[in-house]
Design an enzyme around this catalytic site. Sequence first.
Site: not given
Length: 281
Positions: A52, A96, A119
């Site tokens: 990422k 995460q 997200d």
Amino acid sequence: MAQIIDGKKISTQIKDECRERTAALAAQGITVTLAVIQVGSDPASSVYVRNKKRACEYCGIRSLSYELPETVSEEELLNLIRELNSRADVNGILVQLPLPKHISEDRVTEAIDPGKDVDGFHPMSVGALSIGKPGFVSCTPQGVIELLKRSGISIRRKECVVVGRSNIVGKPMAMLLLRENGTVTVTHSATVNLKEVTRRADILVVAIGKPGFITGDDLKEGAVVIDVGINRGADGKLCGDVDFESARKVASWITPVPGGVGPMTIAMLMSNCVKSVEMKR
Ligand code: NDP
């Protein structure tokens, strides 16, 4: 024989577009910033986080990295999220997953400002998607829609079947296909006679986490097959939820694993980061 949907190529196109969007913002003195939080040092999570950050660099997005020890308390993590929520120079926040057992993933997800929820996991984002309002959408299913559109595959009036109903893939996938005017059926582990349902699909999206579960025999002739699964096969190699060799003989289009849906997830994350700035303006 099916045509291959090249996720690597399409994801690069999207990242190049992000680069142009961030350059246009930079010309106005605006930097897009993503804060990435990792708790503990799970090797798989470390690989995802590294990828990422690399994608951010490619797209001209500044990434801020927060590596917290496995023992961090939920309250400390929530405090960091609150601080990042209040910072005007931070546009996106990503935690995460998975998190250690002593931390509630729900509480952490809900703590993120919905305007920075790149997200797309916050209940407000999920609600907005289901009632057709603007907001962030989970990256993987959004990536599937881009794969279809950019391959010239129309969803409108198509019989769409989603196998799997997880909150991050199956359910938002169904919502997005519905938004594109597909006729959608969602199946899961309690579905009776799954084969009968998958054989009706013009577009079949499979996200269950079982190597080679769907074979050519489960498909309608000419179906478009999107394989979201990422598994390790008995030979140790990466493979999807679809048995690629038998499916490609029946399908008209198919995504490979690796190189199909996988690279799209990060590309859509990058796009969401830029969108977080564009939406505010
Ligand atoms: P989950 O484990 O959260 O959900 C799996 C779903 O599959 C559940 O809804 C389950 O049904 C359903 N299922 C399990 N067995 C069957 C069966 N025999 N028949 C029908 N349905 C079944 O998985 P995720 O959605 O998180 O991930 C699915 C796959 O996609 C994994 O391989 C994962 O690694 C991959 N993935 C890939 C991403 C990418 O970037 N390409 C991103 C996210 C995931 P039930 O609800 O009834 O239990």
